[in-house]
Design a protein around this motif. Structure first.
Motif: not given
Length: 274
Positions: A66-72, A105-116, A177-180
């Motif tokens: 589910v979180h992979t969808l946004a991870g792209f 990648w890391f900067a955007v991933s940190l941003m995405l991790a803030q959302f459910d 790590v958690p699923p997110a």
């Protein structure tokens, strides 16, 4: 140390190396454009999610998908970072491109991790990102890779090492790590990044940029795959869920490429008419 059977680890090595070599062959024998589209096919992501499900649980892998969808979105940012920083030829250019790619990648991933994210919001977020990055990459000229001599054993070992390190790092970190975050890691371009490095060193920055240019438009199959396994892994199991995901991804990619050919023929017919 994680108790993972040696046979599973060997499968990771064989499949990862095969994927990287396959993309490299396509870029030289066909075109970087086609390789860029196929880089969006669920190769590395499928491998990561499958082994996460095998080593942890199918439910955990489904939640991660589910979180992979946004991870792209972070993966496209990686491509943008590589393109912006990797303008120089040779190893130095590849190193600079990789540095910029990982930072992005890391900067955007940190941003995405803030959302459910949910399946709907994760898909919509990445679809919007595809439009944005396709617009940003639109001015990158298409470049054809030149044919070179057969790869050396040294090059083969480098490819094997890069692909193996990335897939082992992702599937190992998923245990902690958690699923997110596991889902975001699964979206990391396991096969594309080593492929970009190899193509950059051997062919130069122009064909590498062409692959990056066409990568966002190939992400539809990845979205189809992640969305499918997020539903099927828990209820159908890993084997059937993976087959269903590949089937849906293949249908999308075939339809997309057929649509591209139709548009090209229509454009050609219109040009001849005028």
């Amino acid at each position: 140390m994680l108790d993972v059977p040696l046979s599973w680890q060997l499968i990771k090595v064989v499949v990862s190396v095969s994927m990287v070599l396959g993309l490299g062959s396509i870029a030289v024998r066909v075109s970087p454009r086609v390789a860029g589209l196929l880089a969006g096919y669920p190769l590395g992501t499928a491998l990561a999610l499958f082994f996460i499900g095998l080593e942890i649980s199918p439910l955990f892998a489904a939640q991660s998908a589910v979180h992979t969808l946004a991870g792209f979105t972070a993966t496209m940012a990686l491509g943008a970072g590589y393109w912006l920083c990797g303008r120089r030829p040779g190893f130095v250019g590849a190193l600079m491109g990789t540095t910029g790619a990982l930072i992005a990648w890391f900067a955007v991933s940190l941003m995405l991790a803030q959302f459910d994210f949910t399946r709907v919001t994760g898909t919509l977020f990445t679809l919007c990102a595809i439009v944005v990055f396709s617009w940003v990459f639109r001015r990158i000229p298409d470049s054809v890779a030149t044919t070179r001599q057969a790869f050396s054993w040294r090059a083969l070992c480098i490819r094997a090492l890069l692909a193996t390190l990335i897939i082992f790092a992702i599937t190992s970190l998923a245990h902690w790590v958690p699923p997110a975050w596991a889902g975001t890691l699964a979206a990391f371009p396991i096969t594309m990044l080593p492929f970009l490095l190899i193509l950059h060193v051997s062919q130069g920055p122009a064909p590498t940029a062409t692959v990056i240019k066409h990568y966002p438009m190939g992400l539809g199959s990845l979205l189809c795959y992640a969305l499918c396994v997020s539903y099927t892994y828990e209820h159908w199991g890993l084997a059937l869920g993976t087959l269903a995901g590949f089937g849906l991804a293949t249908l999308w990619l075939a339809g997309w490429m057929q649509g591209q050919r139709w548009l090209a023929r229509r454009h050609l017919t219109g040009s001849q008419a005028t």
